[in-house]
Design a protein around this motif. Structure first.
Motif: not given
Length: 276
Positions: A135-138, A140, A142-143, A175, A198, A203-204, A207
């Motif tokens: 997954t990406l965040k901004d 970058r 993420d996971n 991480k 992350s 929630k993480t 996933w």
């Protein structure tokens, strides 16, 4: 490790400031310049932390030499010779090592996500059962989760108990490394899947577990063992509602050792916990 003794020498040198509320100006209210100990000799003045700094010219020169393959110790020696002595350099060898390490980590951080994904893609080309997702965040990474052929086959054979642990961390990236593991017929640890997450929120974890279910084609384990983290417990109750959930024996044993100082109790508890 014993604490160092505190020696009080009635040190009186100080300076105090007060602010005049009407004018808003600051003025010195107390100033005592007398020291009751020898001051730092001038020849050691450059070793004081406040006096040590690498300016931009020093940083650029050091990074350029390091990029050409020159060792850090040799760079330090060259700069000492260039400036005419240790006291003229303005920093220590440790400061130089820290600066070069910081620059190297900065370069890795900008490109490590692409390098990791490229490596996983290359593994997928040679391993038909190699699976992963991210997954990406901004913009970058993420996971990230992944597994290979051996791990998939091991889970098919040894999925009686699934251990879900987040004990390991990477300091540079902050991480958590999550390891999905079990035990084979020889009593050896077997890795089913790995993930870099992350944070350790519910929630993480949800996933990561759902990605795990997709890879194993929905085959549920016989039981789940965790370290007792609250967010992890909530996630397991939601994703694996019908699967027995137990706490890790190692964590139970550690908690007993930390909170109950009675060896006879420890011995009896170990018999109950490990059957020995």
């Amino acid at each position: 490790m014993e604490h160092r003794a505190i020696t009080r020498v009635n040190y009186r040198a100080r300076i105090w400031f007060i602010r005049h509320y009407e004018t808003g100006k600051w003025k010195v209210s107390v100033f005592e310049s007398e020291h009751n100990h020898p001051l730092c000799p001038p020849k050691y003045r450059h070793l004081i932390t406040a006096n040590r700094v690498l300016n931009e010219v020093d940083k650029t020169q050091a990074n350029s030499l390091r990029a050409c393959g020159v060792k850090t110790c040799h760079i330090m020696g060259y700069m000492i010779f260039q400036k005419g002595g240790y006291d003229k350099v303005g920093f220590t060898s440790k400061d130089l090592h820290n600066q070069i390490s910081k620059t190297r980590r900065g370069k890795v951080k900008d490109g490590d996500a692409f390098a990791a994904l490229a490596y996983l893609l290359s593994k997928a080309d040679s391993d038909s059962l190699f699976l992963g997702n991210f997954t990406l965040k901004d913009g970058r990474l993420d996971n990230l989760v992944w597994t290979d052929r051996a791990s998939v086959v091991d889970y098919e054979c040894f999925s009686d108990v699934l251990a879900f642990d987040t004990t390991y961390k990477k300091n540079v990236y902050n991480k958590s490394l999550v390891i999905f593991s079990g035990t084979n017929h020889h009593g050896q640890i077997t890795i089913f899947r790995c993930a870099l997450i992350s944070d350790e929120r519910s929630k993480t974890f949800k996933w990561a577990l759902k990605e795990f279910l997709e890879i194993i084609s929905g085959k549920l384990p016989g039981g789940v063992v965790t370290d007792g983290d609250r967010a992890m417990r909530e996630t397991i109750l939601e994703v694996f509602p019908s699967i027995p959930h137990r706490f890790c024996a190692w964590h139970l044993h550690r908690n007993v050792i930390q909170n109950i100082k009675h060896k006879h109790f420890w011995d009896n508890f170990n018999v109950l916990l490990y059957g020995q």
